[in-house]
Design a protein around this motif. Structure first.
Motif, mmCIF file in Angstrom:
data_model
loop_
_atom_site.group_PDB
_atom_site.id
_atom_site.type_symbol
_atom_site.label_atom_id
_atom_site.label_comp_id
_atom_site.label_asym_id
_atom_site.label_seq_id
_atom_site.Cartn_x
_atom_site.Cartn_y
_atom_site.Cartn_z
ATOM 1 N N PHE A 24 0.840 -1.192 0.000
ATOM 2 C CA PHE A 24 0.000 0.000 0.000
ATOM 3 C C PHE A 24 0.878 1.245 0.000
ATOM 4 O O PHE A 24 2.083 1.170 0.255
ATOM 5 N N ILE A 26 0.780 5.685 1.053
ATOM 6 C CA ILE A 26 0.099 6.796 1.716
ATOM 7 C C ILE A 26 0.728 8.099 1.230
ATOM 8 O O ILE A 26 1.958 8.191 1.125
ATOM 9 N N GLU A 30 -2.273 12.271 4.616
ATOM 10 C CA GLU A 30 -3.404 11.369 4.418
ATOM 11 C C GLU A 30 -3.654 10.535 5.679
ATOM 12 O O GLU A 30 -2.736 10.251 6.442
ATOM 13 N N LEU A 32 -4.917 6.857 6.669
ATOM 14 C CA LEU A 32 -5.216 5.498 6.230
ATOM 15 C C LEU A 32 -5.816 4.740 7.401
ATOM 16 O O LEU A 32 -5.210 4.661 8.474
ATOM 17 N N ASP A 219 -9.092 8.969 4.585
ATOM 18 C CA ASP A 219 -8.924 9.299 3.171
ATOM 19 C C ASP A 219 -8.868 8.020 2.343
ATOM 20 O O ASP A 219 -9.283 7.996 1.189
ATOM 21 N N LYS A 220 -8.345 6.961 2.965
ATOM 22 C CA LYS A 220 -8.241 5.659 2.312
ATOM 23 C C LYS A 220 -8.458 4.587 3.372
ATOM 24 O O LYS A 220 -8.049 4.754 4.514
ATOM 25 N N GLU A 232 -9.394 -2.260 -0.988
ATOM 26 C CA GLU A 232 -9.015 -0.922 -0.554
ATOM 27 C C GLU A 232 -9.743 0.112 -1.387
ATOM 28 O O GLU A 232 -10.149 -0.141 -2.529
ATOM 29 N N GLY A 233 -9.937 1.281 -0.786
ATOM 30 C CA GLY A 233 -10.625 2.338 -1.503
ATOM 31 C C GLY A 233 -10.943 3.484 -0.568
ATOM 32 O O GLY A 233 -10.494 3.521 0.585
ATOM 33 N N THR A 234 -11.715 4.431 -1.061
ATOM 34 C CA THR A 234 -12.174 5.529 -0.216
ATOM 35 C C THR A 234 -13.225 5.011 0.756
ATOM 36 O O THR A 234 -13.749 3.898 0.602
ATOM 37 N N GLN A 237 -16.356 4.170 -1.106
ATOM 38 C CA GLN A 237 -16.278 2.910 -1.854
ATOM 39 C C GLN A 237 -16.414 1.709 -0.926
ATOM 40 O O GLN A 237 -17.127 0.746 -1.230
#
Length: 256
Positions: A24, A26, A30, A32, A219-220, A232-234, A237
């Motif tokens: 992943f 970042i 952000e 996470l 944010d994620k 994974e996503g917003t 989502q």
């Protein structure tokens, strides 16, 4: 530019694969959020990022520079590991404050060691105390500077732990279930501090079961299951349009 890039992190305990090729990134500033059922590998991943666990393989890049290649971890000295840890601040589930020290001393201890203030340079010590007081004010506990951990509520102890994690100015602040040891009425005060950190564009990785909080602060989102990043996503989502059956099942259990 990514502040953090994690590639192919693998970790086993005995014959059990706990992390199976985690990747992943970042961006700076952000937030996470990592979600998943117990045993999915969330805490092991967080501990690996903080060099409290040593994966068998994988790389960590910070600001596009290689911070660690775990395939060569045997070559890292204890001093090198301590230096790498300084890039990450970690807030644990159960506070881990030093009971024999006051609130202010809990913040300044690592700062004094890091700046080699053992010689009692009055100017350096005064600067460290001033910086620690600014952090206590930031988390709303300046008036508790001389209190000891046993004199604080759980929420207050966790806010001291957050201030302490910020004291060495880490690039990334990590939280491992920061509210799991708190009564519901104390959870809000800790989440408020984390929201304020987000507003100041602090880069954060947060393992949490607080779904409402995750939805509004992330944010994620990474959803982990069985040692892999399942999806994974917003936040929108993940919560509104989940694709994985495992994620759908996870969310259905939470909201049922």
């Amino acid at each position: 530019m990514s502040i953090l890039e994690v590639k192919n992190i693998n970790k086993t305990f005995g014959k059990t694969e706990v992390l199976k090729g985690i990747d992943f990134t970042i961006q700076k500033g952000e937030v996470l959020v990592i979600l998943g059922s117990s045993g999915s590998g969330k805490t092991t991943l967080l501990r690996s990022l903080n060099f409290l666990e040593t994966p068998e393989q994988g790389q960590i890049y910070l600001n596009d520079s290689l911070l660690a290649d775990f395939a060569d971890s045997a070559k890292m000295s204890d001093e090198q590991i301590r230096e790498k840890r300084l890039h990450f601040g970690l807030v644990f589930q159960s506070f881990h404050l030093f009971p024999q020290y006051s609130v202010l001393e809990n913040l300044t201890l690592a700062m004094k060691i890091h700046r080699d203030a053992k010689r009692k340079n009055k100017d350096i010590l005064a600067q460290i105390d001033a910086e620690a007081m600014m952090l206590l004010d930031r988390v709303g506990l300046a008036e508790k500077r001389d209190a000891y951990p046993f004199q604080l509520s759980g929420g207050q102890q966790q806010r001291v732990a957050i201030a302490r994690a910020l004291a060495l100015k880490p690039d990334i602040l990590c939280f491992d279930e920061p509210t799991s040891a708190l009564d519901p009425e104390l959870t809000g005060e800790v989440l408020k501090v984390i929201r304020e950190l987000k507003d100041s564009e602090t880069t954060m990785i947060i393992v949490t079961h607080e779904m409402h909080f995750a939805r509004h602060v992330a944010d994620k989102i990474l959803f982990m299951a069985d040692g892999v990043v399942e999806e994974e996503g917003t936040a929108e989502q993940i919560f509104e349009s989940p694709q994985s059956e495992k994620l759908k099942n996870f969310l259905s259990k939470i909201y049922d």
